[in-house]
Design a protein around this motif. Structure first.
Motif, PDB file in Angstrom:
ATOM      1  N   UNK B 285       0.837  -1.211   0.000  1.00 44.04           N
ATOM      2  CA  UNK B 285       0.000   0.000   0.000  1.00 44.04           C
ATOM      3  C   UNK B 285       0.870   1.258   0.000  1.00 44.04           C
ATOM      4  N   UNK B 286       1.953   1.224   0.764  1.00 39.13           N
ATOM      5  CA  UNK B 286       2.840   2.393   0.857  1.00 39.13           C
ATOM      6  C   UNK B 286       3.527   2.675  -0.481  1.00 39.13           C
ATOM      7  N   UNK B 287       4.001   1.606  -1.145  1.00 39.66           N
ATOM      8  CA  UNK B 287       4.643   1.804  -2.456  1.00 39.66           C
ATOM      9  C   UNK B 287       3.639   2.457  -3.403  1.00 39.66           C
ATOM     10  N   UNK B 288       2.396   1.999  -3.364  1.00 36.99           N
ATOM     11  CA  UNK B 288       1.361   2.541  -4.239  1.00 36.99           C
ATOM     12  C   UNK B 288       1.035   3.997  -3.874  1.00 36.99           C
ATOM     13  N   UNK B 289       0.867   4.249  -2.573  1.00 42.08           N
ATOM     14  CA  UNK B 289       0.505   5.600  -2.122  1.00 42.08           C
ATOM     15  C   UNK B 289       1.611   6.609  -2.424  1.00 42.08           C
ATOM     16  N   UNK B 290       2.878   6.143  -2.398  1.00 45.39           N
ATOM     17  CA  UNK B 290       3.999   7.045  -2.703  1.00 45.39           C
ATOM     18  C   UNK B 290       4.196   7.195  -4.213  1.00 45.39           C
ATOM     19  N   UNK B 291       3.333   6.572  -4.989  1.00 47.34           N
ATOM     20  CA  UNK B 291       3.373   6.766  -6.445  1.00 47.34           C
ATOM     21  C   UNK B 291       4.199   5.750  -7.207  1.00 47.34           C
ATOM     22  N   UNK B 292       4.743   4.748  -6.525  1.00 43.90           N
ATOM     23  CA  UNK B 292       5.630   3.784  -7.170  1.00 43.90           C
ATOM     24  C   UNK B 292       4.947   2.954  -8.251  1.00 43.90           C
ATOM     25  N   UNK B 293       3.675   2.587  -7.977  1.00 47.78           N
ATOM     26  CA  UNK B 293       2.974   1.734  -8.929  1.00 47.78           C
ATOM     27  C   UNK B 293       2.644   2.501 -10.213  1.00 47.78           C
ATOM     28  N   UNK B 294       2.082   3.694 -10.044  1.00 46.13           N
ATOM     29  CA  UNK B 294       1.719   4.500 -11.216  1.00 46.13           C
ATOM     30  C   UNK B 294       2.951   4.890 -12.029  1.00 46.13           C
ATOM     31  N   UNK B 295       3.994   5.282 -11.305  1.00 53.23           N
ATOM     32  CA  UNK B 295       5.210   5.685 -12.017  1.00 53.23           C
ATOM     33  C   UNK B 295       5.757   4.527 -12.851  1.00 53.23           C
ATOM     34  N   UNK B 296       5.838   3.334 -12.262  1.00 54.84           N
ATOM     35  CA  UNK B 296       6.414   2.186 -12.976  1.00 54.84           C
ATOM     36  C   UNK B 296       5.589   1.847 -14.217  1.00 54.84           C
ATOM     37  N   UNK B 297       4.256   1.896 -14.074  1.00 59.24           N
ATOM     38  CA  UNK B 297       3.395   1.591 -15.218  1.00 59.24           C
ATOM     39  C   UNK B 297       3.584   2.637 -16.325  1.00 59.24           C
ATOM     40  N   UNK B 298       3.649   3.912 -15.917  1.00 57.53           N
ATOM     41  CA  UNK B 298       3.819   4.973 -16.908  1.00 57.53           C
ATOM     42  C   UNK B 298       5.205   4.908 -17.552  1.00 57.53           C
ATOM     43  N   UNK B 299       6.210   4.601 -16.725  1.00 56.98           N
ATOM     44  CA  UNK B 299       7.579   4.516 -17.238  1.00 56.98           C
ATOM     45  C   UNK B 299       7.700   3.354 -18.231  1.00 56.98           C
TER      46      UNK B 299
END
Lengths: 336, 336
Positions: B285-299
């Motif tokens: 949840x923390x990785x997602x909330x800190x933007x890690x999931x969205x960033x990786x998908x966009x990258x």
């Protein structure tokens, strides 16, 4: 103690420089492991002087001279064979659980198993990559021969590990293993300079045969030292091969000799417990009484004689043949 | 689920045959480990069907078509890249302590660490040796590129292992590591067929660029699956990368995002104990909330777009470019 022959000392500085330059292509983490393993640094990365005798590079450079090839052409071959040799020691020490190498802690005990695996992988890859720097037929020939020799080296180590889990190993199996594990790379070292220089096939074939026999002789002497060598010379604990119950050549000869000592030795080898110092000394006596020591020494001499015949057939300059012979005698006269 | 693109299925039987024929050059002991690791046999040596999707060979064969090179010329390249990939998985599983690979016990858990080390060494050596079978300029080019890519792969794994012992890793360091560990070999796979066929440098350069970007995208998706993938698809336990506290790309992004969640995540990553299932879910949840999931998908999407630009620049046939594009989309659409 036999004096170190000139070809081993002569090219030493040249090879050392080339090895260090090539190792600079490695990433910093792997380079640290490699620099320690090759004796250039201590465990903290400070400069050290703990390198081996670089026998294989000396043979590689000598094979270039035999083909009339300039040193510079052969230098990548000299570095590549030494890197493959270093790769095999790095991985073998880890697989065999050997904690000491040249009077120092083995690299895997200092940096951990993962770093040792990666360091070996890096050396193996760098050896092939280095040879392919030049787009010559000779470079292609050398790279192909080196990778083929490395395959045999790996097959030999696989056989050797398999031997430890078997009750019975024949002398022929053990000789075939040694031919793979030690002979193949030494045969490549003895001919790679001539390959890089695109020397005549007859010369390359003779040098390969020479190196193959020299490799067997080398292994026989190494196995003798593994039982009767002094720790000061070998850098290993006394009777180390017996302690590890290695099925080395003199031991396998003794086990297969069909004497009363063979049977007693087989019993001691089959015992899974840790042998006492007294038991180790008894094992050594049994190997000797069953003829293992004499056979190995005589077989080493026969292999050297056979190696010398390859030199005679090679058609090379007498002075260079004499230098090959000096190295062969030096290698088999190591403190026994 | 996206359908498997035709280029991956088309050459499959051809590559499979060539891989098995090549593996027959190995000694019996090493071949057993390799056959299991490649999914051809079970732990007892009985035939099995547990191979991977052979993405890299498909790319290698496609790169040959892009250069107008016959399949037969490119086949050793297809086998060699897959062998190097298999080598890296074999050694990495051991180094990382990963006990599962493609829903089966990892090879080192079945045959032991020594056999896994030797099996990897043998695959690495065989890959280079196979490419050198032919004495062509293309073979030399391909072998040089493959060994250079392997060096970067090893350097990437060394960096990755180093990350685990460090408190702080920047996103740039992590991207550079992934470029080495995953990008280099994929770049080689995407161009090796064209190299073997001695295709134009412009094409090889564009394909290398394509593969390099594809490799990054692939790693980003793999890292997303390592946190949010289902075990049924990945063959790994759920949340496995977090359990092992891997500094994967989405995690490193989150750790460096400077948010309150980043700080909390860093605390959990610094705790040496075994995290509970609840803690693992909090980490995700923390990785997602800190933007890690969205960033990786966009990258990953950005990398794919960049990869496609390389295809446009390559000057290759539109139909073949479309097949490369299909593979790229397939690879990045894996179940997320």
């Amino acid at each position: 103690m036999t004096a170190v022959p000139a070809p081993i000392t002569d090219g030493r500085a040249l090879v050392d420089r080339a090895m260090r330059d090539t190792a600079d292509r490695l990433d910093p983490l792997t380079r640290r492991v490699v620099a320690y393993h090759l004796g250039w640094t201590d465990a903290d990365g400070r400069p050290a002087e703990a390198g081996g005798k670089a026998l294989r590079p000396a043979l590689a450079l000598l094979s270039a001279r035999a083909a009339g090839t300039p040193y510079e052409t052969a230098l990548p071959g000299a570095v590549a064979v030494e890197f493959v040799h270093a790769f095999s020691l790095l991985h073998d020490d880890l697989m065999d659980g050997d904690r000491t190498r040249r009077h120092r802690p083995a690299a895997w005990t200092v940096f951990g198993p993962s770093a040792a695996i990666l360091g070996g992988d890096a050396l193996l890859t760098l050896a092939a990559n280095l040879l392919l720097d030049e787009h010559t037929r000779g470079a292609h020939w050398a790279a192909r021969a080196l990778t083929a020799a490395t395959q045999r080296l790996i097959a030999g180590q696989a056989l050797d590990l398999g031997f430890e889990q078997r009750d019975h190993v024949t002398l022929d199996e053990c000789l075939a293993m040694a031919a793979d594990k030690t002979g193949a790379l030494l045969a490549c070292a003895c001919s790679i300079g001539a390959m890089l220089g695109e020397g005549p096939a007859r010369l390359v074939t003779a040098l390969t045969g020479f190196g193959s026999e020299l490799g067997l002789a080398f292994q026989l002497v190494d196995d003798l030292l593994g039982v009767w060598g002094s720790p000061g010379t070998t850098g290993k604990p006394v009777l180390s091969d017996l302690r590890a119950r290695k099925k080395s050549l003199p031991v396998v000869y003794a086990l297969n000799a069909g004497t009363a000592e063979s049977e007693r030795l087989a019993e001691l080898y089959a015992d899974p417990g840790t042998p006492s110092e007294e038991t180790l000394r008894e094992m050594a006596r049994l190997v000797e009484a069953a003829g293992g020591r004499d056979w190995a020494a005589a077989e080493a001499d026969r292999r050297i004689a056979s190696a010398e015949r390859y030199l005679d057939e090679s058609g090379m300059d007498h002075h260079i043949a004499a230098e090959f012979r000096d190295i062969a005698l030096f290698v088999t006269a190591r403190d026994h």
